[in-house]
Design a protein around this motif. Structure first.
Motif, mmCIF file in Angstrom:
data_model
loop_
_atom_site.group_PDB
_atom_site.id
_atom_site.type_symbol
_atom_site.label_atom_id
_atom_site.label_comp_id
_atom_site.label_asym_id
_atom_site.label_seq_id
_atom_site.Cartn_x
_atom_site.Cartn_y
_atom_site.Cartn_z
ATOM 1 N N ARG A 20 1.000 -0.988 -0.332
ATOM 2 C CA ARG A 20 0.192 0.122 0.018
ATOM 3 C C ARG A 20 0.641 1.256 -0.282
ATOM 4 O O ARG A 20 0.248 2.573 -0.358
ATOM 5 N N LEU A 21 2.104 1.283 0.142
ATOM 6 C CA LEU A 21 3.536 2.160 1.172
ATOM 7 C C LEU A 21 3.858 2.173 -0.449
ATOM 8 O O LEU A 21 4.893 2.654 -0.514
ATOM 9 N N GLY A 22 3.267 1.433 -1.781
ATOM 10 C CA GLY A 22 4.748 1.589 -2.760
ATOM 11 C C GLY A 22 5.526 1.189 -2.643
ATOM 12 O O GLY A 22 6.502 1.167 -3.541
ATOM 13 N N VAL A 28 7.100 2.570 6.106
ATOM 14 C CA VAL A 28 7.015 1.504 6.736
ATOM 15 C C VAL A 28 7.081 1.472 8.365
ATOM 16 O O VAL A 28 6.632 1.636 9.450
ATOM 17 N N GLU A 29 8.155 1.297 8.393
ATOM 18 C CA GLU A 29 9.729 1.503 9.536
ATOM 19 C C GLU A 29 8.790 2.914 10.633
ATOM 20 O O GLU A 29 8.467 3.427 12.125
ATOM 21 N N GLU A 30 8.748 3.722 9.816
ATOM 22 C CA GLU A 30 8.416 5.189 10.767
ATOM 23 C C GLU A 30 6.585 4.941 10.771
ATOM 24 O O GLU A 30 6.542 5.468 12.408
ATOM 25 N N LEU A 31 5.901 4.924 10.327
ATOM 26 C CA LEU A 31 4.945 4.846 10.886
ATOM 27 C C LEU A 31 4.592 3.672 11.625
ATOM 28 O O LEU A 31 3.619 3.511 12.730
ATOM 29 N N MET A 32 5.081 2.313 11.899
ATOM 30 C CA MET A 32 5.320 1.460 12.835
ATOM 31 C C MET A 32 5.795 1.961 13.823
ATOM 32 O O MET A 32 5.107 1.792 15.128
ATOM 33 N N GLN A 33 6.615 2.929 13.956
ATOM 34 C CA GLN A 33 7.178 3.413 15.283
ATOM 35 C C GLN A 33 5.987 4.580 15.812
ATOM 36 O O GLN A 33 5.939 3.987 16.876
ATOM 37 N N THR A 34 5.576 5.429 14.725
ATOM 38 C CA THR A 34 4.404 6.415 15.438
ATOM 39 C C THR A 34 3.272 5.328 15.866
ATOM 40 O O THR A 34 2.854 5.864 17.236
ATOM 41 N N MET A 72 -3.074 0.675 9.598
ATOM 42 C CA MET A 72 -2.137 0.233 9.590
ATOM 43 C C MET A 72 -1.603 -2.102 9.205
ATOM 44 O O MET A 72 -0.664 -2.470 9.311
ATOM 45 N N SER A 73 -3.127 -1.912 8.788
ATOM 46 C CA SER A 73 -3.213 -3.713 8.647
ATOM 47 C C SER A 73 -2.501 -4.478 9.232
ATOM 48 O O SER A 73 -2.039 -5.274 9.736
#
Length: 117
Positions: A20-22, A28-34, A72-73
């Motif tokens: 989904r994030l190309g 992905v790593e930044e989003l997971m931390q958030t 975030m699936s």
């Protein structure tokens, strides 16, 4: 780091999120931390709201959690529990709210543990 172990797949579809994030693993790593930080804060807030039986605010926090989990699936079980809290907090006992919140929290803790390993 291998994030798609069999155990993690039970709670989190890493491949779907990456797609989904190309294919951008950095995002992905930044989003997971958030996600991990924000969800931990919201779960603590939710616990306090349940103790104080504040159903309106419980619904708001549960809505945020549901959206974040879906974006975030993450686990359908967790999003379903958050959705149930969101829609029914004003009709539930404290024990029922704690049970639904506990589902979200247990799955979150598994994701956190497995993702960091």
């Amino acid at each position: 780091m291998e994030k798609q172990s069999e155990n993690l797949k039970d709670y989190f579809d890493h491949d779907a999120l990456v797609e989904r994030l190309g294919g951008n693993e950095e995002i992905v790593e930044e989003l997971m931390q958030t996600f991990l930080e924000s969800t931990e804060e919201d779960l603590e807030t939710l616990s306090n709201l349940i103790e104080n039986e504040n159903s309106k605010e419980i619904s708001i926090v549960a809505h945020k959690l549901k959206g974040r989990i879906l974006n975030m699936s993450m686990s359908k079980e967790a999003s379903d529990a958050a959705k149930f809290l969101e829609l029914n907090a004003d009709k539930m006992t404290v024990e029922e709210m704690k049970a639904k919140s506990s589902i979200v929290e247990k799955i979150f803790l598994q994701i956190k543990k497995l993702y960091k390993n």
